[in-house]
Each structure stands twice: as structure tokens, then as C-alpha cells.
Design a protein around this motif. Structure first.
Motif, PDB file in Angstrom:
ATOM      1  N   GLU A 267       0.809  -1.216   0.000  1.00  0.00           N
ATOM      2  CA  GLU A 267       0.000   0.000   0.000  1.00  0.00           C
ATOM      3  C   GLU A 267       0.846   1.272   0.000  1.00  0.00           C
ATOM      4  O   GLU A 267       0.315   2.384  -0.008  1.00  0.00           O
ATOM      5  CB  GLU A 267      -0.934   0.007   1.215  1.00  0.00           C
ATOM      6  CG  GLU A 267      -0.269   0.208   2.564  1.00  0.00           C
ATOM      7  CD  GLU A 267       0.257  -1.076   3.189  1.00  0.00           C
ATOM      8  OE1 GLU A 267       0.395  -1.115   4.426  1.00  0.00           O
ATOM      9  OE2 GLU A 267       0.534  -2.044   2.439  1.00  0.00           O
ATOM     10  N   ILE A 268       2.184   1.096  -0.004  1.00  0.00           N
ATOM     11  CA  ILE A 268       3.114   2.223   0.004  1.00  0.00           C
ATOM     12  C   ILE A 268       3.777   2.347  -1.363  1.00  0.00           C
ATOM     13  O   ILE A 268       4.192   1.351  -1.957  1.00  0.00           O
ATOM     14  CB  ILE A 268       4.183   2.028   1.094  1.00  0.00           C
ATOM     15  CG1 ILE A 268       3.549   2.025   2.483  1.00  0.00           C
ATOM     16  CG2 ILE A 268       5.256   3.095   0.993  1.00  0.00           C
ATOM     17  CD1 ILE A 268       3.001   3.365   2.927  1.00  0.00           C
ATOM     18  N   VAL A 269       3.917   3.576  -1.871  1.00  0.00           N
ATOM     19  CA  VAL A 269       4.530   3.808  -3.181  1.00  0.00           C
ATOM     20  C   VAL A 269       5.499   4.990  -3.089  1.00  0.00           C
ATOM     21  O   VAL A 269       5.366   5.841  -2.199  1.00  0.00           O
ATOM     22  CB  VAL A 269       3.466   4.108  -4.262  1.00  0.00           C
ATOM     23  CG1 VAL A 269       2.551   2.917  -4.468  1.00  0.00           C
ATOM     24  CG2 VAL A 269       2.664   5.353  -3.895  1.00  0.00           C
ATOM     25  N   PRO A 270       6.477   5.067  -3.996  1.00  0.00           N
ATOM     26  CA  PRO A 270       7.325   6.275  -4.057  1.00  0.00           C
ATOM     27  C   PRO A 270       6.460   7.499  -4.333  1.00  0.00           C
ATOM     28  O   PRO A 270       5.551   7.461  -5.166  1.00  0.00           O
ATOM     29  CB  PRO A 270       8.271   5.978  -5.217  1.00  0.00           C
ATOM     30  CG  PRO A 270       8.313   4.480  -5.301  1.00  0.00           C
ATOM     31  CD  PRO A 270       6.940   4.029  -4.945  1.00  0.00           C
ATOM     32  N   ALA A 271       6.727   8.586  -3.626  1.00  0.00           N
ATOM     33  CA  ALA A 271       5.837   9.745  -3.695  1.00  0.00           C
ATOM     34  C   ALA A 271       6.089  10.625  -4.903  1.00  0.00           C
ATOM     35  O   ALA A 271       5.143  11.205  -5.451  1.00  0.00           O
ATOM     36  CB  ALA A 271       5.968  10.561  -2.410  1.00  0.00           C
ATOM     37  N   PHE A 272       7.349  10.763  -5.335  1.00  0.00           N
ATOM     38  CA  PHE A 272       7.686  11.738  -6.372  1.00  0.00           C
ATOM     39  C   PHE A 272       8.209  11.048  -7.628  1.00  0.00           C
ATOM     40  O   PHE A 272       8.996  10.101  -7.541  1.00  0.00           O
ATOM     41  CB  PHE A 272       8.731  12.726  -5.857  1.00  0.00           C
ATOM     42  CG  PHE A 272       8.246  13.564  -4.702  1.00  0.00           C
ATOM     43  CD1 PHE A 272       7.494  14.709  -4.923  1.00  0.00           C
ATOM     44  CD2 PHE A 272       8.534  13.195  -3.389  1.00  0.00           C
ATOM     45  CE1 PHE A 272       7.046  15.482  -3.860  1.00  0.00           C
ATOM     46  CE2 PHE A 272       8.092  13.961  -2.319  1.00  0.00           C
ATOM     47  CZ  PHE A 272       7.335  15.107  -2.551  1.00  0.00           C
ATOM     48  N   SER A 273       7.797  11.556  -8.759  1.00  0.00           N
ATOM     49  CA  SER A 273       8.203  10.964 -10.032  1.00  0.00           C
ATOM     50  C   SER A 273       9.538  11.490 -10.527  1.00  0.00           C
ATOM     51  O   SER A 273      10.154  10.892 -11.413  1.00  0.00           O
ATOM     52  CB  SER A 273       7.130  11.229 -11.095  1.00  0.00           C
ATOM     53  OG  SER A 273       6.960  12.634 -11.298  1.00  0.00           O
ATOM     54  N   ASP A 274      10.009  12.609  -9.977  1.00  0.00           N
ATOM     55  CA  ASP A 274      11.223  13.239 -10.493  1.00  0.00           C
ATOM     56  C   ASP A 274      12.361  13.280  -9.481  1.00  0.00           C
ATOM     57  O   ASP A 274      13.245  14.116  -9.563  1.00  0.00           O
ATOM     58  CB  ASP A 274      10.917  14.661 -10.974  1.00  0.00           C
ATOM     59  CG  ASP A 274      10.368  15.555  -9.860  1.00  0.00           C
ATOM     60  OD1 ASP A 274       9.973  15.018  -8.803  1.00  0.00           O
ATOM     61  OD2 ASP A 274      10.337  16.780 -10.054  1.00  0.00           O
ATOM     62  N   ILE A 275      12.330  12.373  -8.493  1.00  0.00           N
ATOM     63  CA  ILE A 275      13.376  12.343  -7.470  1.00  0.00           C
ATOM     64  C   ILE A 275      14.013  10.959  -7.446  1.00  0.00           C
ATOM     65  O   ILE A 275      13.319   9.947  -7.301  1.00  0.00           O
ATOM     66  CB  ILE A 275      12.810  12.696  -6.082  1.00  0.00           C
ATOM     67  CG1 ILE A 275      12.343  14.157  -6.065  1.00  0.00           C
ATOM     68  CG2 ILE A 275      13.861  12.469  -5.000  1.00  0.00           C
ATOM     69  CD1 ILE A 275      11.774  14.589  -4.744  1.00  0.00           C
ATOM     70  N   GLU A 276      15.320  10.929  -7.586  1.00  0.00           N
ATOM     71  CA  GLU A 276      16.065   9.675  -7.542  1.00  0.00           C
ATOM     72  C   GLU A 276      16.342   9.279  -6.087  1.00  0.00           C
ATOM     73  O   GLU A 276      16.429  10.147  -5.201  1.00  0.00           O
ATOM     74  CB  GLU A 276      17.389   9.810  -8.297  1.00  0.00           C
ATOM     75  CG  GLU A 276      17.220  10.039  -9.790  1.00  0.00           C
ATOM     76  CD  GLU A 276      16.553   8.865 -10.469  1.00  0.00           C
ATOM     77  OE1 GLU A 276      16.907   7.706 -10.133  1.00  0.00           O
ATOM     78  OE2 GLU A 276      15.671   9.102 -11.320  1.00  0.00           O
ATOM     79  N   PRO A 277      16.498   7.997  -5.821  1.00  0.00           N
ATOM     80  CA  PRO A 277      16.823   7.584  -4.450  1.00  0.00           C
ATOM     81  C   PRO A 277      18.219   8.027  -4.039  1.00  0.00           C
ATOM     82  O   PRO A 277      19.074   8.294  -4.891  1.00  0.00           O
ATOM     83  CB  PRO A 277      16.727   6.050  -4.515  1.00  0.00           C
ATOM     84  CG  PRO A 277      16.962   5.724  -5.957  1.00  0.00           C
ATOM     85  CD  PRO A 277      16.364   6.857  -6.742  1.00  0.00           C
ATOM     86  N   VAL A 278      18.423   8.122  -2.751  1.00  0.00           N
ATOM     87  CA  VAL A 278      19.753   8.352  -2.200  1.00  0.00           C
ATOM     88  C   VAL A 278      20.191   7.077  -1.502  1.00  0.00           C
ATOM     89  O   VAL A 278      19.391   6.175  -1.278  1.00  0.00           O
ATOM     90  CB  VAL A 278      19.751   9.533  -1.202  1.00  0.00           C
ATOM     91  CG1 VAL A 278      19.327  10.814  -1.893  1.00  0.00           C
ATOM     92  CG2 VAL A 278      18.842   9.239  -0.006  1.00  0.00           C
ATOM     93  N   SER A 279      21.454   6.999  -1.168  1.00  0.00           N
ATOM     94  CA  SER A 279      21.967   5.805  -0.495  1.00  0.00           C
ATOM     95  C   SER A 279      22.536   6.171   0.860  1.00  0.00           C
ATOM     96  O   SER A 279      23.111   7.245   1.035  1.00  0.00           O
ATOM     97  CB  SER A 279      23.051   5.124  -1.339  1.00  0.00           C
ATOM     98  OG  SER A 279      22.502   4.610  -2.531  1.00  0.00           O
ATOM     99  N   PHE A 280      22.367   5.284   1.816  1.00  0.00           N
ATOM    100  CA  PHE A 280      22.979   5.445   3.125  1.00  0.00           C
ATOM    101  C   PHE A 280      23.662   4.134   3.492  1.00  0.00           C
ATOM    102  O   PHE A 280      23.209   3.063   3.098  1.00  0.00           O
ATOM    103  CB  PHE A 280      21.937   5.845   4.174  1.00  0.00           C
ATOM    104  CG  PHE A 280      20.858   4.818   4.396  1.00  0.00           C
ATOM    105  CD1 PHE A 280      20.985   3.843   5.374  1.00  0.00           C
ATOM    106  CD2 PHE A 280      19.705   4.816   3.619  1.00  0.00           C
ATOM    107  CE1 PHE A 280      20.006   2.893   5.586  1.00  0.00           C
ATOM    108  CE2 PHE A 280      18.711   3.871   3.819  1.00  0.00           C
ATOM    109  CZ  PHE A 280      18.861   2.910   4.804  1.00  0.00           C
ATOM    110  N   PRO A 281      24.772   4.194   4.224  1.00  0.00           N
ATOM    111  CA  PRO A 281      25.521   2.977   4.524  1.00  0.00           C
ATOM    112  C   PRO A 281      24.909   2.188   5.671  1.00  0.00           C
ATOM    113  O   PRO A 281      24.240   2.741   6.547  1.00  0.00           O
ATOM    114  CB  PRO A 281      26.899   3.510   4.913  1.00  0.00           C
ATOM    115  CG  PRO A 281      26.604   4.857   5.503  1.00  0.00           C
ATOM    116  CD  PRO A 281      25.435   5.406   4.730  1.00  0.00           C
TER     117      PRO A 281
END
Length: 315
Positions: A267-281
Motif C-alpha cells: 500500500e506504500i509507493v514512491p511519492a515523487f516521479s522526479d526524485i532519484e533515491p539516495v543511499s545510506f551505509p
């Protein structure tokens, strides 16, 4: 079992499409040097003289035809080839340890309490599968999970092992970076789709976000995504990550979340179509007792294996 106690074997590894044979003594010397950060510390850990250890590392570099360390002042920095080889040798060492325990029957004799510190979200959604397998592998081990969004002080024994997103800077701690994990901004499908079009970063100033703990810090993270938001956009939150995530699921706002946790909620989806993911260690951290405590070593290795398997390739 500490690395220095593994039996001597010839290891065949594939590098640059060629099969190369080298002695485990050399591989062990390289790995301990990489983990200790200096030849002197590695020599003490292995009970060798520094010249002997240095010769073993140099012999491995010559055998492989690559440079494994860059010498910067008194420090040793792994090269790209060194980083890759360290992962392979560490995996072989861990496998050797598990085989040795199984062969001697000691895997069923490991027992005692191990306290693991992590966030409540990771504890609730990633650790159950990992701990279920640990119970089968080492039924005598008791695990206590300490849920906190702050950094537990391992040196004060608040925990034996911690799963962190930042590298510790104290020499008494042993840290292993497992991988980088992608994260992005998510929302309930019902909330995102009510706009009738894909959301873009230009919509952010008019949207609500869920706070997890420190709103000022959260605004900084959101701005790193390129969103022009302020603390006024955070009208609801909780220091409990589980509670804050439930607010997101109920459509009360958007939040930053690791892909591997968000993927568990259809039921959860990415909110924005123009934002790339970021990475965290993701760092797995313990104190130096890792080398002498069998139960901590077993849990540490099992957590590392499980957290690596949790990696997602796509969401």
C-alpha cells in the motif's frame, strides 16, 4: 574463532579472469591488516613481527599483480582492488569459521546473551527473518534487541553489536560496512493517487511530512532531495519509527524510508516521479571482543549474512 586461528589452506580465487593460487597465511595477513588499519596493529593481533607481516602482504600483492594498500603517512588505505579482495577473503574466513564449528559440533554449544542495538523499524521489519534462522543455527544464544534511533555506546556495553548508518570513529570498536542501501520518499498509495497526477518536487511546499525524531534534521534530509520544505511541513511525528511509519501507512503524510522496508508494504509507493533515491551505509559494529567471544562472533557473522541478503535490486 578469530581469523588468526583458521587452518592453512590454498585458496583459489578468480581475478581478472585468471585463476591464482595463494597461501592463506598471506590472505590472512592482508585481511587482518585491512581490518586493523595498520601493520603494527595487525602484527599484534596475529602474534607476528611487523616485518614478517609486511613480507606476507607484499608477497600477496606480488602474486596477484595488484596494489592492495596505499601508504599515506603512517596509515594504510585500501585500494579499489584491496576493497574487493577484502570482501572475498572475509567471506572465505567466515565460511571457514562456520565449517569448523559445524565439524566440531560447537555450533550447537554456543550459548549466552548477545544484545543487538538497532532502530525499531529495522528490528520490526528486517531482523525477524534473520533471527529466526539464527535460532536454528545457534539455539543456545539468547538475543536481546535494543531499539533506539540514537548511537548506542558499545564501549559502555549498552550493546554487544550495533547496526548503524554512520561509521564509528573509536579505535576500540570493530566496524564492517556491509553495503549501501537506497532510500527515497514514500507515501500511502491512497494519499499519492488522490492528486490525480504524478507528484513532483515542486509540490513539496504544500505537502505534509511525518517526523521521526528531530524535525530540523529531517528538513535537512528532505532538502538534500531538492525539496523546498520547512519545519512547518512536519505537522505530525513520533520518536518511534514504527509509529511514524504507521502514520505514513494511514495516509497522514510522506516520509523518507529505506527501499527494503517500504517494499514490504504494497500500500506504500514512491511519492515523487522526479526524485532519484539516495543511499545510506549500513555498518555492523562491535567491540574487540568479537575476536575472543564465540557467541558474539556467531551472531555478528549471521547478522552480516542476513543483512546482505536483504538487499533489494529494484523497487
Amino acid at each position: 574463532m578469530r581469523i588468526a586461528e583458521f587452518w592453512l589452506v590454498d585458496i583459489h580465487i578468480c581475478m581478472n579472469w585468471q585463476t591464482i593460487t595463494f597461501d592463506w597465511n598471506q590472505a590472512r595477513a592482508f585481511l587482518v591488516t585491512a581490518e586493523e588499519g595498520s601493520l603494527s596493529a595487525a602484527a599484534r593481533a596475529l602474534g607476528l613481527t611487523q616485518p614478517t607481516l609486511s613480507r606476507q602482504v607484499a608477497a600477496l600483492e606480488q602474486t596477484l599483480g595488484v596494489t592492495l594498500f596505499e601508504r599515506v603517512s603512517k596509515s594504510l588505505i585500501l585500494t579499489e582492488a584491496g576493497i574487493e579482495l577484502a570482501d572475498h577473503v572475509r567471506a572465505m574466513g567466515d565460511a571457514a569459521s562456520r565449517i569448523s564449528l559445524a565439524a566440531s559440533g560447537k555450533s550447537q554449544q554456543v550459548e549466552g546473551l548477545v544484545t543487538v542495538s538497532t532502530t525499531d523499524l529495522m528490528a520490526a521489519h528486517l531482523l525477524p527473518d534473520i533471527l529466526r534462522e539464527l535460532r536454528k543455527r545457534a539455539p543456545g544464544v539468547e538475543v536481546k534487541v535494543l531499539c533506539t534511533n540514537s548511537l548506542s555506546d558499545l564501549r559502555r556495553r549498552e550493546a554487544d553489536i550495533a547496526i548503524r548508518h554512520v561509521e564509528p570513529d573509536h579505535p576500540d570498536l570493530y566496524a564492517r560496512k556491509l553495503r549501501a542501501a537506497p532510500a527515497r520518499i514514500f507515501g500511502a498509495r491512497s494519499l499519492v493517487e488522490q492528486f490525480g497526477r504524478p507528484l513532483t518536487r515542486d509540490d513539496a511546499p504544500n505537502l505534509d511530512f511525518i517526523g521521526f525524531d528531530n524535525n530540523e534534521e529531517l528538513v535537512g534530509y528532505l532538502r538534500a532531495f531538492g525539496l523546498k520544505v520547512t519545519e512547518a511541513n512536519i505537522r505530525l511525528g513520533s520518536p518511534s519509527g514504527v509509529v511514524a511509519w504507521e502514520f505514513v501507512r494511514q495516509g497522514l503524510g510522506l516520509a523518507i524510508m529505506a527501499d527494503e522496508i517500504a517494499a514490504r508494504f504494497p500500500e506504500i509507493v514512491p511519492a515523487f516521479s522526479d526524485i532519484e533515491p539516495v543511499s545510506f551505509p549500513i555498518w555492523l559494529v562491535t567491540h574487540r571482543e568479537l575476536h575472543t567471544s564465540q557467541r558474539i562472533r556467531v551472531v555478528f557473522d549471521h547478522l552480516a549474512e542476513g543483512l546482505l541478503k536483504a538487499k533489494l535490486t529494484k523497487i
